[in-house]
Design an enzyme around this catalytic site. Structure first.
Site, short mmCIF file in Angstrom:
data_model
loop_
_atom_site.label_atom_id
_atom_site.label_comp_id
_atom_site.label_asym_id
_atom_site.label_seq_id
_atom_site.Cartn_x
_atom_site.Cartn_y
_atom_site.Cartn_z
N CYS A 57 1.16 -1.30 -0.13
CA CYS A 57 -0.10 -0.43 -0.31
C CYS A 57 0.80 1.38 0.33
O CYS A 57 1.51 1.17 0.62
CB CYS A 57 -0.82 -0.06 0.74
SG CYS A 57 -1.95 1.56 1.05
N CYS A 61 0.29 4.63 7.11
CA CYS A 61 -0.12 4.63 8.52
C CYS A 61 1.06 3.74 9.09
O CYS A 61 0.95 2.92 8.69
CB CYS A 61 -1.60 3.63 8.17
SG CYS A 61 -2.19 4.50 6.70
N CYS A 64 0.89 0.56 10.32
CA CYS A 64 0.27 -0.54 9.76
C CYS A 64 1.02 -1.40 8.61
O CYS A 64 2.22 -0.97 7.94
CB CYS A 64 -0.78 0.07 8.03
SG CYS A 64 -1.28 -1.44 7.26
N CYS A 101 -16.42 -9.32 5.77
CA CYS A 101 -15.66 -7.61 5.59
C CYS A 101 -14.67 -7.97 4.20
O CYS A 101 -13.66 -8.99 5.50
CB CYS A 101 -15.56 -6.93 6.33
SG CYS A 101 -14.84 -5.34 6.31
N CYS A 132 -19.57 -6.16 3.31
CA CYS A 132 -18.74 -4.66 4.49
C CYS A 132 -17.38 -4.78 3.20
O CYS A 132 -16.53 -5.85 2.82
CB CYS A 132 -18.39 -4.93 5.79
SG CYS A 132 -17.15 -4.00 6.18
N CYS A 192 -19.15 2.51 8.11
CA CYS A 192 -18.52 1.43 9.42
C CYS A 192 -17.29 2.71 10.03
O CYS A 192 -16.71 2.64 9.07
CB CYS A 192 -18.37 0.43 8.77
SG CYS A 192 -17.01 -1.29 10.46
N ARG A 264 -17.61 -2.46 18.21
CA ARG A 264 -17.19 -3.53 18.01
C ARG A 264 -15.58 -3.45 18.44
O ARG A 264 -14.59 -1.73 18.90
CB ARG A 264 -16.68 -3.51 16.13
CG ARG A 264 -15.94 -4.90 16.19
CD ARG A 264 -15.70 -5.49 14.07
NE ARG A 264 -17.40 -4.76 13.82
CZ ARG A 264 -17.49 -4.90 12.92
NH1 ARG A 264 -16.46 -4.05 11.99
NH2 ARG A 264 -18.22 -4.91 12.72
N1 SAM Z 1 -6.49 0.72 3.04
C1 SAM Z 1 -7.74 0.54 3.47
C2 SAM Z 1 -7.63 2.10 4.24
O1 SAM Z 1 -6.80 1.90 5.06
O2 SAM Z 1 -9.08 2.83 4.51
C3 SAM Z 1 -8.76 -0.47 4.20
C4 SAM Z 1 -7.78 -1.20 4.83
S1 SAM Z 1 -6.65 -0.66 6.92
C5 SAM Z 1 -6.11 -1.70 7.11
C6 SAM Z 1 -8.67 -0.84 7.79
C7 SAM Z 1 -7.87 -0.13 9.53
O3 SAM Z 1 -7.48 -0.95 9.73
C8 SAM Z 1 -6.78 0.52 9.13
O4 SAM Z 1 -7.96 2.04 9.22
C9 SAM Z 1 -6.87 0.90 10.94
O5 SAM Z 1 -7.76 1.63 11.74
C10 SAM Z 1 -7.12 -0.53 10.67
N2 SAM Z 1 -5.55 -0.79 11.09
C11 SAM Z 1 -4.57 -1.07 10.65
N3 SAM Z 1 -3.47 -1.53 10.96
C12 SAM Z 1 -4.06 -1.97 12.32
C13 SAM Z 1 -3.31 -2.58 13.59
N4 SAM Z 1 -1.83 -2.46 13.09
N5 SAM Z 1 -3.57 -2.60 14.44
C14 SAM Z 1 -4.54 -2.33 14.31
N6 SAM Z 1 -5.59 -1.58 14.16
C15 SAM Z 1 -4.99 -1.62 12.51
C1 DTB Z 2 -10.77 -2.73 11.91
O1 DTB Z 2 -11.51 -1.46 11.93
N1 DTB Z 2 -9.78 -3.21 12.05
C2 DTB Z 2 -9.93 -4.00 10.62
C3 DTB Z 2 -10.74 -3.77 9.80
N2 DTB Z 2 -11.36 -2.30 10.11
C4 DTB Z 2 -10.22 -3.55 8.21
C5 DTB Z 2 -8.54 -4.31 10.64
C6 DTB Z 2 -7.75 -4.98 11.40
C7 DTB Z 2 -6.29 -4.81 10.89
C8 DTB Z 2 -5.02 -5.18 12.30
C9 DTB Z 2 -4.52 -5.71 11.47
C10 DTB Z 2 -3.94 -6.78 10.43
O2 DTB Z 2 -4.66 -7.84 10.31
O3 DTB Z 2 -3.33 -6.35 9.69
FE1 SF4 Z 3 -2.75 1.11 3.25
FE2 SF4 Z 3 -2.57 -0.21 6.14
FE3 SF4 Z 3 -3.09 2.63 5.75
FE4 SF4 Z 3 -4.86 0.74 4.33
S1 SF4 Z 3 -4.23 1.34 6.92
S2 SF4 Z 3 -4.34 2.91 3.68
S3 SF4 Z 3 -3.95 -0.82 4.07
S4 SF4 Z 3 -0.64 1.47 5.14
#
Ligand code: SAM
Ligand code: DTB
Ligand code: SF4
Length: 328
Positions: A57, A61, A64, A101, A132, A192, A264
């Site tokens: 990606c 973030c 992430c 989802c 979702c 959501c 959630r």
């Molecule tokens: N890429 C898209 C976006 O960010 O809009 C969708 C997938 S992203 C992984 C969805 C959400 O997962 C993020 O907005 C964040 O709130 C959550 N998330 C990602 N990595 C995480 C982590 N290591 N721990 C907790 N929540 C996480």
């Molecule tokens: C949300 O708020 N939490 C989920 C879902 N929406 C997409 C994602 C959590 C991701 C946790 C880190 C991972 O497994 O990559």
């Molecule tokens: Fe990309 Fe992760 Fe950020 Fe979603 S949360 S936009 S997958 S870097």
């Protein structure tokens, strides 16, 4: 339908700070009272996640593992094939999930990609599951395309307060997130939207994040509160963990601010004790992710969750029961 008197959109910063500062018992009593006015007290909605496009990606973030900016154990993979998604959705339905989802590590979907996801949504919905997706930013046309494909919910988190946001993400603005949420709402899908606790933010950031959500014109139907899952290689690996009591407080305040929404208890359960999770449910959490994987990181085994539900007398929400109206 007349609005419930406790569903408000005008929360002040001081009011929310005062909720966070309540004695724990008072806060939980208030949250549980609100909860019982709007929900079946022992039902928990159960969703399963699938990463349909993992890693690579372009966003930065800091939490992430899927960002290209960081060296993490997650490798980039192409968008999954329809058959594999169908099989995963069937397995989730067989295990008892009612919502599926699909998550993609995109900044925003491109034309062909959106068409393929639209087909996945149609197939998953045809299996009787709620759908979702979380695919990054959407413009108004993309939101309408997903709605037409049968998408019930779109997940797009604000993650934290506007003030702290720049410490966590620099490649996408807070306003862009709000714009996507407005496009989703305008298209007629359920929203959501939640955030993450444990990014190094302060209590006032947690309060402002929840206040931003609660003061939207319509509350998100689903509010995921994630505890940061720390992944090696991300800048937030090693961040100071938030006290579990503070995490429970955050859920309780979310419940009070958004009484009719599903709150959630989202990422982070694998590292939580059963007792902390029980407090989260008492605070008004009434949805979880179910199945051994979130997107790229772990989640409790389905067996462990079934056992936790049994010990707590919780039952999966079927969507068949009317919400409780009496604060018994
Ligand atoms: N890429 C898209 C976006 O960010 O809009 C969708 C997938 S992203 C992984 C969805 C959400 O997962 C993020 O907005 C964040 O709130 C959550 N998330 C990602 N990595 C995480 C982590 N290591 N721990 C907790 N929540 C996480
Ligand atoms: C949300 O708020 N939490 C989920 C879902 N929406 C997409 C994602 C959590 C991701 C946790 C880190 C991972 O497994 O990559
Ligand atoms: Fe990309 Fe992760 Fe950020 Fe979603 S949360 S936009 S997958 S870097």
């Amino acid at each position: 339908m007349q609005k419930e008197p406790d569903v408000r959109h005008d929360w002040g910063a001081e009011e929310v700070a005062a909720l966070f500062a309540l004695p724990f018992n008072d806060l939980l009593f208030r949250a549980q009272t609100v909860h019982r006015r709007h929900h079946q007290p022992n039902e928990v909605q159960v969703s399963t996640l699938l990463s349909i496009k993992t890693g690579g990606c372009p966003e930065d973030c800091k939490y992430c593992p899927q960002s290209v900016h960081y060296e993490t154990p997650v490798d980039a993979e192409p968008l999954m094939e329809l058959d594999a998604v169908r099989a995963a959705a069937q397995a989730a339905a067989d295990a008892g999930a009612t919502r599926f989802c699909m998550g993609a590590a995109w900044r925003s979907p491109r034309g062909k990609q959106l068409e393929r996801v639209a087909r996945m949504i149609g197939e998953v919905r045809a299996m009787g599951l709620e759908t979702c997706a979380t695919l990054g930013m959407l413009d108004a046309d993309q939101a309408r395309t997903l709605r037409d494909a049968g998408l019930d919910y779109y997940n797009h988190n604000i993650d934290t307060s506007e003030a702290f946001y720049g410490e966590v993400i620099t490649t996408r603005s807070y306003q862009e997130r709000l714009d996507t949420l407005a496009n989703v709402r305008e298209a007629g899908m359920s929203v959501c939207c939640g955030g993450i606790v444990g990014l190094g933010e302060g209590r006032s950031d947690r309060a402002e994040m929840l206040r931003t959500l609660a003061n939207l014109p319509t509350h998100p139907e689903s509010v995921p509160i994630n505890q940061l899952v720390q992944v090696e290689g991300t800048p937030l690996a090693g961040a100071e963990a938030v006290d579990p009591i503070e995490f429970v407080r955050t859920l309780a305040v979310a419940r009070i601010l958004m009484p009719a929404s599903h709150v959630r208890l989202s990422a982070g359960r694998e590292s939580m004790s059963d007792e902390t999770q029980a407090l989260c449910f008492l605070a008004g959490a009434n949805s979880i992710f179910y199945g051994e994987k979130l997107l790229t990181t772990g989640n409790p085994e389905a067996d462990a969750d079934r056992e936790l539900f049994r010990r707590l007398g919780l039952v999966p929400e079927t969507g068949q029961t009317a919400p409780a109206t009496d604060p018994a």
